[in-house]
Design a protein around this motif. Structure first.
Motif, short mmCIF file in Angstrom:
data_model
loop_
_atom_site.label_atom_id
_atom_site.label_comp_id
_atom_site.label_asym_id
_atom_site.label_seq_id
_atom_site.Cartn_x
_atom_site.Cartn_y
_atom_site.Cartn_z
N THR A 171 93.46 43.40 115.50
CA THR A 171 94.78 42.82 115.68
C THR A 171 95.07 42.71 117.17
O THR A 171 94.38 43.32 118.00
N ASP A 172 96.12 41.97 117.51
CA ASP A 172 96.50 41.92 118.92
C ASP A 172 96.92 43.29 119.42
O ASP A 172 96.73 43.63 120.59
N GLY A 173 97.50 44.11 118.53
CA GLY A 173 97.82 45.48 118.91
C GLY A 173 96.58 46.26 119.28
O GLY A 173 96.57 47.04 120.24
N ASP A 174 95.49 46.05 118.51
CA ASP A 174 94.21 46.70 118.83
C ASP A 174 93.71 46.22 120.19
O ASP A 174 93.21 47.02 120.99
N ARG A 175 93.83 44.93 120.45
CA ARG A 175 93.33 44.39 121.71
C ARG A 175 94.12 44.95 122.90
O ARG A 175 93.54 45.26 123.94
N HIS A 176 95.42 45.06 122.74
CA HIS A 176 96.22 45.67 123.80
C HIS A 176 95.79 47.12 124.03
O HIS A 176 95.67 47.56 125.19
N ALA A 177 95.56 47.85 122.96
CA ALA A 177 95.18 49.25 123.08
C ALA A 177 93.82 49.39 123.77
O ALA A 177 93.62 50.25 124.63
N ILE A 178 92.87 48.53 123.40
CA ILE A 178 91.55 48.55 124.03
C ILE A 178 91.68 48.26 125.52
O ILE A 178 91.07 48.92 126.37
N THR A 179 92.50 47.25 125.84
CA THR A 179 92.70 46.89 127.25
C THR A 179 93.26 48.05 128.05
O THR A 179 92.80 48.33 129.16
N ARG A 180 94.23 48.75 127.49
CA ARG A 180 94.81 49.89 128.21
C ARG A 180 93.77 50.99 128.42
O ARG A 180 93.74 51.65 129.46
N ARG A 181 92.89 51.17 127.42
CA ARG A 181 91.91 52.26 127.53
C ARG A 181 90.75 51.94 128.46
O ARG A 181 90.07 52.84 128.93
N THR A 182 90.49 50.66 128.71
CA THR A 182 89.36 50.32 129.60
C THR A 182 89.63 50.73 131.04
O THR A 182 88.70 50.97 131.81
N GLY A 183 90.91 50.75 131.42
CA GLY A 183 91.25 51.08 132.80
C GLY A 183 91.02 49.94 133.77
O GLY A 183 91.14 50.11 134.99
N THR A 184 90.69 48.75 133.27
CA THR A 184 90.51 47.57 134.13
C THR A 184 91.78 46.73 134.10
O THR A 184 92.61 46.86 133.21
N SER A 185 91.91 45.85 135.08
CA SER A 185 93.12 45.03 135.13
C SER A 185 93.12 43.96 134.04
O SER A 185 94.19 43.56 133.56
N HIS A 186 91.94 43.49 133.64
CA HIS A 186 91.82 42.43 132.65
C HIS A 186 90.70 42.73 131.66
O HIS A 186 89.69 43.34 132.03
N THR A 187 90.89 42.28 130.42
CA THR A 187 89.84 42.36 129.41
C THR A 187 89.67 40.98 128.77
O THR A 187 90.66 40.33 128.41
N ALA A 188 88.41 40.54 128.64
CA ALA A 188 88.09 39.27 127.99
C ALA A 188 87.53 39.56 126.60
O ALA A 188 86.56 40.32 126.47
N PHE A 189 88.11 38.97 125.58
CA PHE A 189 87.64 39.11 124.20
C PHE A 189 87.00 37.78 123.79
O PHE A 189 87.68 36.75 123.75
N ILE A 190 85.69 37.82 123.50
CA ILE A 190 84.94 36.60 123.22
C ILE A 190 84.68 36.47 121.72
O ILE A 190 84.05 37.34 121.11
N ASP A 191 85.14 35.37 121.15
CA ASP A 191 84.84 35.04 119.76
C ASP A 191 83.61 34.15 119.76
O ASP A 191 83.67 33.00 120.19
N THR A 192 82.48 34.70 119.30
CA THR A 192 81.21 33.95 119.31
C THR A 192 80.92 33.26 117.99
O THR A 192 79.81 32.77 117.78
N SER A 193 81.91 33.21 117.08
CA SER A 193 81.66 32.59 115.77
C SER A 193 81.41 31.09 115.90
O SER A 193 80.77 30.49 115.02
N THR A 194 81.92 30.49 116.98
CA THR A 194 81.59 29.09 117.29
C THR A 194 80.65 29.13 118.48
O THR A 194 81.07 29.06 119.63
N ALA A 195 79.36 29.25 118.19
CA ALA A 195 78.38 29.55 119.24
C ALA A 195 78.31 28.48 120.32
O ALA A 195 78.07 28.80 121.48
#
Length: 286
Positions: free
Chosen positions: A32-56
């Motif tokens: 979920t977007d909530g999960d993505r926000h949580a992952i971003t906060r835990r990485t400690g980086t300023s930005h996180t890129a989430f790549i959807d590879t289902s459309t290769a």
């Protein structure tokens, strides 16, 4: 649920050093977007890129900071494309990435000191904002009218930001913004942030600092989209649209981004942006 594997790479390095630590995640449809926000906060980086590879053929990338989702992130595109090349095992790839309804042509090539990535930014809208020179945003940066070297311009590759030329490198390094005030003013006026820069005497290189507290990034180590905007502005104002920009020195993370702007048949300014990525130790991705 367990977090997906995260690769942290250094985007837009300079002479093999520094760069902006950027998290890259191969996205999972169950997140979920909530999960993505949580992952971003835990990485400690300023930005996180989430790549959807289902459309290769054209992967879709979404970008998050601790404050929320971004419509676009130039150095995030560079980081994501480098990780995709690493995953493929190839030495070079020509393809495209999609984000926020826009598609960017990309090229990634393995070099001895990392992965070189270029992407075509597309059209840049430019507008004058001379009122900002004496306005609240300049004051929030801790600057005075005498510190400004040229008219402030608004540049937008999709999200507007201010381009603020200062009189010299010393002035650039001395900037100490009031981040709360700057965030308030940028949100009020609809700006992503302020890209402050000092051109070299030849105007082919520049030093810059990007302040974007309105999106949760007080100072960016590297801001590729703003470098493209600067190239477009320089083409429009001087006829020379090629620039290499150094950032990150005040944060002890030197970065380098190059951009080249040209005019399309309609007169619209477009920019091509490139930088090096240090993948660091071998990445383990799901």
């Amino acid at each position: 649920m367990a977090d997906p594997p995260v690769a942290v790479v250094n985007a837009c390095t300079r002479d093999g050093r520094g760069g902006s630590p950027t998290a890259v995640v191969i996205d999972d449809a169950t997140l979920t977007d909530g999960d993505r926000h949580a992952i971003t906060r835990r990485t400690g980086t300023s930005h996180t890129a989430f790549i959807d590879t289902s459309t290769a053929d054209t992967p879709t990338v979404r970008f998050f900071t601790s404050a929320g989702e971004l419509a676009n992130c130039g150095h995030g595109i560079i980081a994501a494309q480098a990780v995709l090349l690493h995953r493929s095992g190839a030495t070079e790839h020509h393809g495209s990435l999609r984000t926020a309804g826009r598609t960017f042509a990309t090229t990634a090539t393995r070099r001895r000191d990392g992965v070189e990535v270029w992407f075509d930014q597309g059209a840049i809208a430019l507008a004058d904002n001379s009122d900002a020179t004496g306005g609240a945003i300049i004051a929030a940066l801790g600057l005075h009218r005498a510190d400004i070297a040229a008219d402030v311009r608004v540049a937008s590759p999709g999200t507007p930001r201010l381009l603020v030329a200062v009189r010299d490198h010393r002035t650039l390094l001395s900037i100490q913004p009031d981040f709360d005030r700057l965030a308030t003013e940028c949100r009020r006026l609809g700006y992503l942030g302020c890209f402050t820069y000092a051109l070299s005497p030849t105007a082919t290189t520049a030093a810059a600092r990007m302040f974007a507290p309105a999106i949760g990034v007080n100072e960016d180590i590297a801001n590729a989209n703003s470098v493209g905007c600067l190239a477009a502005h320089l083409l429009d104002s001087s006829g020379n649209g090629d620039i290499e920009v150094h950032q990150g020195d005040t944060l002890k993370r030197p970065s380098s981004i190059s951009a080249s702007a040209s005019r399309a048949g309609s007169g619209i300014v477009v920019a091509r942006i490139g930088g090096m990525v240090d993948l660091g130790p071998p990445v383990v991705l799901g």
